[in-house]
Every structure is written in C-alpha cells, then in structure tokens.
Design a protein around this motif. Sequence first.
Motif, mmCIF file in Angstrom:
data_model
loop_
_atom_site.group_PDB
_atom_site.id
_atom_site.type_symbol
_atom_site.label_atom_id
_atom_site.label_comp_id
_atom_site.label_asym_id
_atom_site.label_seq_id
_atom_site.Cartn_x
_atom_site.Cartn_y
_atom_site.Cartn_z
ATOM 1 N N ASP A 111 -1.353 2.427 -5.097
ATOM 2 C CA ASP A 111 -1.344 1.651 -6.253
ATOM 3 C C ASP A 111 -0.737 0.612 -6.041
ATOM 4 O OD1 ASP A 111 0.825 0.810 -8.275
ATOM 5 O OD2 ASP A 111 1.627 2.775 -8.831
ATOM 6 N N PRO A 112 -1.709 -0.401 -7.219
ATOM 7 C CA PRO A 112 -1.755 -1.970 -7.021
ATOM 8 C C PRO A 112 -0.338 -2.774 -7.040
ATOM 9 C CG PRO A 112 -3.517 -0.977 -8.303
ATOM 10 C CD PRO A 112 -2.626 0.326 -8.455
ATOM 11 N N ALA A 113 0.577 -1.642 -7.725
ATOM 12 C CA ALA A 113 2.191 -2.780 -7.857
ATOM 13 C C ALA A 113 3.061 -1.828 -6.449
ATOM 14 C CB ALA A 113 2.931 -2.165 -9.137
ATOM 15 N N LEU A 114 2.482 -1.191 -5.902
ATOM 16 C CA LEU A 114 3.496 -0.474 -4.589
ATOM 17 C C LEU A 114 2.413 -1.277 -3.494
ATOM 18 C CD1 LEU A 114 4.157 2.726 -4.740
ATOM 19 C CD2 LEU A 114 5.523 1.343 -4.882
ATOM 20 N N VAL A 115 1.187 -1.967 -3.305
ATOM 21 C CA VAL A 115 0.639 -2.495 -2.896
ATOM 22 C C VAL A 115 1.680 -4.234 -2.693
ATOM 23 C CG1 VAL A 115 -1.259 -3.426 -2.090
ATOM 24 C CG2 VAL A 115 -1.498 -1.106 -2.203
ATOM 25 N N ALA A 116 1.255 -4.736 -3.785
ATOM 26 C CA ALA A 116 2.234 -5.888 -4.023
ATOM 27 C C ALA A 116 2.936 -6.194 -2.562
ATOM 28 C CB ALA A 116 1.760 -6.687 -5.048
ATOM 29 N N LYS A 117 3.954 -4.957 -3.883
ATOM 30 C CA LYS A 117 5.144 -5.034 -3.438
ATOM 31 C C LYS A 117 5.123 -4.539 -1.893
ATOM 32 C CE LYS A 117 10.070 -2.605 -4.232
ATOM 33 N NZ LYS A 117 10.844 -3.689 -3.665
ATOM 34 N N GLY A 118 4.683 -3.997 -1.224
ATOM 35 C CA GLY A 118 4.856 -3.766 0.490
ATOM 36 C C GLY A 118 3.769 -4.822 1.003
ATOM 37 N N LYS A 119 3.161 -6.140 0.588
ATOM 38 C CA LYS A 119 2.801 -6.763 1.117
ATOM 39 C C LYS A 119 4.143 -7.853 1.450
ATOM 40 C CE LYS A 119 0.602 -10.264 2.111
ATOM 41 N NZ LYS A 119 -0.252 -10.909 4.002
ATOM 42 N N CYS A 129 5.615 -8.178 14.376
ATOM 43 C CA CYS A 129 4.939 -7.297 15.438
ATOM 44 C C CYS A 129 4.099 -6.146 15.686
ATOM 45 C CB CYS A 129 6.674 -5.863 15.840
ATOM 46 S SG CYS A 129 7.723 -6.323 16.937
ATOM 47 N N HIS A 130 3.808 -6.227 13.768
ATOM 48 C CA HIS A 130 2.630 -5.476 13.531
ATOM 49 C C HIS A 130 1.256 -6.918 12.655
ATOM 50 C CE1 HIS A 130 3.385 -1.605 14.477
ATOM 51 N NE2 HIS A 130 5.049 -1.480 14.064
ATOM 52 N N GLU A 131 1.469 -7.582 13.406
ATOM 53 C CA GLU A 131 0.368 -8.775 12.967
ATOM 54 C C GLU A 131 -0.691 -8.765 11.962
ATOM 55 O OE1 GLU A 131 1.540 -11.826 16.934
ATOM 56 O OE2 GLU A 131 1.043 -10.277 16.721
ATOM 57 N N LYS A 132 -1.284 -9.796 11.631
ATOM 58 C CA LYS A 132 -2.831 -9.722 10.786
ATOM 59 C C LYS A 132 -2.466 -8.104 9.596
ATOM 60 C CE LYS A 132 -4.852 -11.981 14.641
ATOM 61 N NZ LYS A 132 -5.980 -11.033 16.135
ATOM 62 N N ASP A 133 -1.523 -8.497 8.862
ATOM 63 C CA ASP A 133 -1.825 -7.692 7.470
ATOM 64 C C ASP A 133 -2.292 -5.263 8.873
ATOM 65 O OD1 ASP A 133 -1.590 -8.991 6.101
ATOM 66 O OD2 ASP A 133 -3.289 -8.552 5.094
ATOM 67 N N GLY A 134 -1.633 -5.407 9.813
ATOM 68 C CA GLY A 134 -1.241 -3.998 10.002
ATOM 69 C C GLY A 134 -2.476 -4.632 11.062
ATOM 70 N N ILE A 199 3.325 1.661 2.786
ATOM 71 C CA ILE A 199 3.638 2.770 3.160
ATOM 72 C C ILE A 199 1.708 2.648 2.164
ATOM 73 C CG2 ILE A 199 2.090 5.466 2.757
ATOM 74 C CD1 ILE A 199 5.225 6.137 3.317
ATOM 75 N N ASN A 200 1.822 2.364 1.088
ATOM 76 C CA ASN A 200 0.565 1.550 0.493
ATOM 77 C C ASN A 200 0.151 1.035 0.156
ATOM 78 O OD1 ASN A 200 0.102 3.268 -2.669
ATOM 79 N ND2 ASN A 200 1.925 3.572 -1.275
ATOM 80 N N PHE A 201 0.749 -0.302 1.004
ATOM 81 C CA PHE A 201 0.319 -1.583 1.695
ATOM 82 C C PHE A 201 -0.416 -1.093 2.997
ATOM 83 C CE2 PHE A 201 0.497 -5.432 3.995
ATOM 84 C CZ PHE A 201 0.145 -5.800 4.503
ATOM 85 N N PHE A 202 -0.117 -1.173 4.042
ATOM 86 C CA PHE A 202 -0.758 -0.420 5.332
ATOM 87 C C PHE A 202 -1.919 0.015 4.611
ATOM 88 C CE2 PHE A 202 3.403 -1.375 7.466
ATOM 89 C CZ PHE A 202 2.619 -2.263 8.130
ATOM 90 N N GLY A 203 -1.582 1.605 3.873
ATOM 91 C CA GLY A 203 -3.081 2.297 3.468
ATOM 92 C C GLY A 203 -4.277 1.394 2.754
ATOM 93 N N SER A 204 -3.505 0.226 1.529
ATOM 94 C CA SER A 204 -5.083 -0.141 0.946
ATOM 95 C C SER A 204 -6.005 -1.104 1.770
ATOM 96 C CB SER A 204 -4.494 -1.368 0.399
ATOM 97 O OG SER A 204 -3.516 -1.475 0.802
ATOM 98 N N GLN A 205 -5.489 -1.674 3.229
ATOM 99 C CA GLN A 205 -6.377 -2.003 3.964
ATOM 100 C C GLN A 205 -7.374 -1.697 4.397
ATOM 101 O OE1 GLN A 205 -5.016 -5.510 4.780
ATOM 102 N NE2 GLN A 205 -3.900 -5.255 3.136
ATOM 103 N N LYS A 206 -8.071 -2.522 4.334
ATOM 104 C CA LYS A 206 -10.034 -2.060 4.253
ATOM 105 C C LYS A 206 -10.398 -2.381 6.033
ATOM 106 C CE LYS A 206 -10.014 0.834 1.845
ATOM 107 N NZ LYS A 206 -9.646 0.740 0.311
#
Lengths: 206, 430
Positions: A111-119, A129-134, A199-206
């Motif tokens: 969900d784009p809104a959750l991804v933004a908040k997650g970021k 610790c989990h560098e470079k966007d994970g 979770i949405n943020f990490f899941g959205s990373q390609k």
Amino acid sequence: MRIKAILGSACVLLMTSGGLALGAEMSASLLADTCNGCHGPDGTSYGPASPTIAGTNKDYMVETMQAFRDGKRPSTIMQRIAKGYSDDELKLIAEYFAAKPFGRIVDQKTDPALVAKGKEIYDNLCEDCHEKDGRSAEDYPALAGQMMPYIESELRDLISGTRNLENNEALSSKERNKKQRNLKDLVDTHGEEGIAAVINFFGSQK
Amino acid sequence: MTAINRRTFVQLSGATAFAGALGLPHVARAAGGKVVIIGGGPGGATTARYLKLANPDIDVTLIEPNELYHTCFMSNEVLGGERTIEQIQVGYDGLKKIGVNVVHDFATGIDGGAKTVATKGGQSFAFDRCVVAPGIDFNYTHEGITEADAGNVPHAWKAGEQTTILRKQLEAMEDGGLVAIVAPADPFRCPPGPYERASLIAGYLKEHKPKSKVIIIDPKEKFAKQGLFTGAWKKLYGFETDNSLIEWLPFAKVGGISKVDAGTKEIVTDFETFKPAVLNYIPQQTAGKIAMDAGLADEKGWCPVDKQTFESKKVAGVHVIGDAAIATAMPKSGYSANSQGKVTAAAIAAILAGKEPVTPSYVNTCYSIAGKDYGFSVAAVYRYNAEKDVIGGVEGAGGLTPGDASPEQFKREVGYAHSWYNNIRKDSWG
Ligand SMILES: Cc1cc2nc3c(=O)[nH]c(=O)nc-3n(C[C@H](O)[C@H](O)[C@H](O)COP(=O)(O)OP(=O)(O)OC[C@H]3O[C@@H](n4cnc5c(N)ncnc54)[C@H](O)[C@@H]3O)c2cc1C
C-alpha cells in the motif's frame, strides 16, 4: 562492524572456477541445494512466506543456523533441519549462499501510503543497522524485498519476546539494547499501523 | 568433509590450469556426454535441470508423454476447492530454455547393453547414462475393480484428469452423501496423502455439505502423522464425536475388504458393507511400468539402487530415482524425488567427467494441510551409510511438528507449505 572478507573470497573462487570445477562446487552445492526445495532455486524464494536466504552474509547464516540448532531461536521447522548439519558443513553452506545474489523477484502487494510511512519510520528506527533501505547484508540480514509474511512473523516474535534477543550471542549488549529500544519505540509510537508500514516498506523494495 | 575439500581443491586447480592452456569452450565440451531421462515429474525434471546447471555441455534428453505435468502435491487442495486444476499444472519451457531436449513421447524399452531407449513413437535415443523416473503404476488387488473403472471410481493418485473427476463427483454429490477413501497398504506414494485428502474433503463438506461425511477404509493399523491428523480432526471436524465429518476405519474395526463393486461403488468388508456416493479407491502400487519392463524392479515391484549414485543394482549405466526407487528411509515424496534428482545429477556429472561421485546429502519434508490455517510437517536430513547400504536419517535431526504447537505455528506452516510448493516447482522445472 564485523568484516566479511571471506564473502569476497568465495565470489572469486566461484568466478574463476566457472562451469568447470564440478567437484569444487558440488561438495558445498550438494549440501546447499537441498535447501532450495523450500527456499527457492539458489536460495531466492518465490514466496509467499518462506524467506530468501541468498546473499545472506556468511557469519550471520552460520550463527542463525547454530541458533536454530541449539533451540535459541524459535522456528516452525528450521530447528529440525539445522540439527542435520555440523559446524563445518554449515560454513560450506553459508559460503555458498553468500555468493548468490538476493533475488527480488516476487511482486508483493503493498500500500503506497503505508510504504511512505514505513520509509519515515525506517529512517528513524531501522536504518542504522539495516542500511541502504534494507538492502545491505554486510553485517545484518537484508530485509529489502524479503517476504512480507516472514518479516511480520519475525517482527511479532521479536516484539513479544518469543524470539529472545538475549539469546543472540552474535550481537553485543549494546546492539541488543538498541534493537530492543527501537522495537519498543516502533510499537509505542506507531502501533499496529507502524508495524504494517515497515513491513510494506521493506516488501516494496525491488 | 576435509577429504573432499582437499580432493576438490586439487581438481579445481587442475581444471583452471587446463582451461587456461586450451580455452574454455573446448575443455567444457570434453566434459559432456549423453544422458536420457525417462519421466518429467519432480525426479526427472530436477535431474535434467541440475545436470545442465552442473555442466551445460552434457547433452540431456527428457522423454515425457505429457506437455503439461500435474503435480500431485497440492492436488488435495483442488479436491477441497482451495485451488484450481490450472494451478497445479507445470510445463517444460523452463527446462527447454536451459537446453534440455524435451521429447513428448513414451519410452517403451531400455536396452542396457546397447545403451539405447526406444519409444512408442518409433524413436531411439542413445545414452551414456540413463535416468528412469517414471513414478508409479497401479496394482488392483480387490475383486470387482480394475484400472478400467477409474472413470467412475477415481484413484486421483496421479494428478490431472483423475483429480478433476473426483472433484466433480464431490461437487455433484448431495448433502448427506457418504465419501469413502480406500487407502493402500505400505509402501505407497505419499504416506500422509490419503489423510490430508480426507481432511480437505471434510473441509469442503463442512462448508457446503455438512450432513455428509468422509470415511477412510484402511488396511493399516496406523498411519503417517497420525497424532497430528487426529488432533486437527478433533479441532476442525468433530473427530470421535457423533457428528464427526471424518471416520477412520482400520482393519481392526472393519476387517479386510473382500469385494468392491466398481459399478454400484459398494464395498464389502469382513464386518460391514458400505455404499458411498463417492468412492476414491487408491490401489496398491509398484514402480512405473517401464521400470518393470526394463528389468529394473525386484519381485515386489520396486527398484533396488546404489544409494550414493542411484545407479540400478540390476542394469549398469541406468539410474532409478523418485517413487520407483527403493531409497530405504526416504519416503516416496516429491521432495525426495527432487533431492534424489540433485544427488543423481551430481553423480552422473562426476562420472561423465571421469571423477569420483561426491558424498551425497539428502533432505525430505512433507507438509500436510489439514484445514484452514492448519498445517504441519515432517522433515528429515539424511546421509549415505556405505557400510549398511542405506540412506539414514541424521540422528537428532528432523521429526514432526510438535503435537502441542500453537495455533500461530499451525497457521504459519500453511504459508510455508504454499511457499514450499512454489519453490520446489521452480527448483524442479525452472
Ligand atoms: C494426493 C497426493 C499428494 C501428495 N502430496 C505431496 C506433498 O505434499 N509433498 C511431497 O513431497 N510429495 C507429495 N506427493 C508425492 C509426489 O507426488 C510423488 O512422490 C512424486 O510425484 C514422485 O515423483 P517422480 O518423479 O518419482 O514420479 P512422477 O511425479 O509420477 O512422475 C513420473 C513421470 O514419468 C512419466 N512417465 C511414466 N512412464 C513413462 C514412460 N514409459 N516414458 C516416459 N515418461 C513416462 C509420467 O507421465 C510422469 O510425468 C503427493 C502425492 C499424492 C498422490
């Protein structure tokens, strides 16, 4: 920071051997390939839930497998699998997967809104610790593109204490305290929505 | 392990030096050879894929009659209505893409002396090594039923049309109807399979035909993952209550089956007669017919093999894997077939390159889904024991999901079972 020189040397070994040195790859690969049935070809999972283990740093994988084996980290099945391997075998397996790329091949629904908040939350609480966007797997596991149900299970186990950080000898007490603090902050400040957001943020990373 | 490391290190330096002198393609071609694989299930497909990954210059031909393979794994979800038949289909493009020569034909004979495979289509294929992975064939042992009756009384123990027939019968059945599963005696493909099937059919009945019931008529006194299944049945389907959706009828309760009428679906046992609306009769099994015809099987109908290389103990140069092989502790499962395919590919790649086969390592896991959010597993890690000539489980490793696992754990195992399915498909067929 732990230095992962060995990871580099594993790459060199595999690259120079190419398709020729059957024997060299096979001792490690015969052990490691048995994992692919659950974790996907070369350790990259097609989901929906089982984690990708390719590209994991070698020391982290060995420690994780030992923790499963010794019952220090909870799991549904890995404690039963990990007990089948010696330390030497685990090192071979870990080297093998460390040299494979972490494939981000599943298009997970986010969900784009959750991804933004997650970021935002990520920048404050996870990035140290989990560098470079994970994406970095230099010292800690890569979370970018990891299977979302898996991130959720682990996150919930860490928050509830089912997965007890005090059992993780690989982390210094300073690292442990920081992680505990940030997890508490995630729950206290952002609640359920915050958990879904990271979770949405990490899941959205390609 | 250290011995292998030392040996492989020497091979590695040798190979690299050689490649430097002559250039890569030439050397690589010298390591080729011809492999013919019979059967494109998880056993044959995995062998083909891993042979090509080990050495692209090995000439690999896969003979399989069907253009679409239907996985038996997750076919019980098709019966329960959770999955469509299309979702258990897999084709051979992934193997073709990496250079496997896929031939849609049916092998009719293997000449171990001349090293050729003959097919129904009149073709002949020469091999240096042959891999036979034909799965199972059926042996109907009860009076009144033969394989010709499978259109009316499906076995659904090879997935595809049979799965669809059984699903349609379940859909057409009226509420209040009886479903009977006749389970086979050991050994058979997928030991937990009949009980997973009963579970998922009961799940369908619970939702759509709650006055119906599924019974399992079983020649055995115990079955795989019994505690986990009966635990799930109690939680989900009222097992052992008057309204139970599932009843398990072992030999001790109903005796042996004396007759099955494939027309009326009547089953006569020593103590009772049943007249189900839907009958799923799972026959006794043997190795696939081609293995029998080629003289690869023993008197019981299964193929003895060398446990390190899966080379037949009856015909040199021919390997047998998957359900057809006698793999001692490894059960007849898709995961076993996949794991054996990798061991066999490594062994053949080594043999063709004039090297010693390396020490194998094998794994099996069987996930079972008993209902919504309720999955569990059995796992094992195996090693080759040359002295005893067995594939033995590593002591202390493997085993079952604990019976007292939390609801969250049973739920997670459903997600992991579905992941296993997606990953093993990719790992086998590419
Ligand atoms: C209901 C059910 C559920 C199951 N669930 C699971 C599960 O959850 N997990 C698991 O690990 N296993 C499961 N299994 C078991 C699994 O399906 C089998 O163990 C597996 O398919 C065996 O693989 P194989 O390659 O040996 O044979 P098969 O899959 O049977 O493949 C054999 C192939 O060979 C072909 N063939 C046969 N004869 C010839 C010939 N003469 N020439 C050319 N081709 C030929 C056939 O067309 C077929 O495609 C299940 C089985 C059933 C029935």
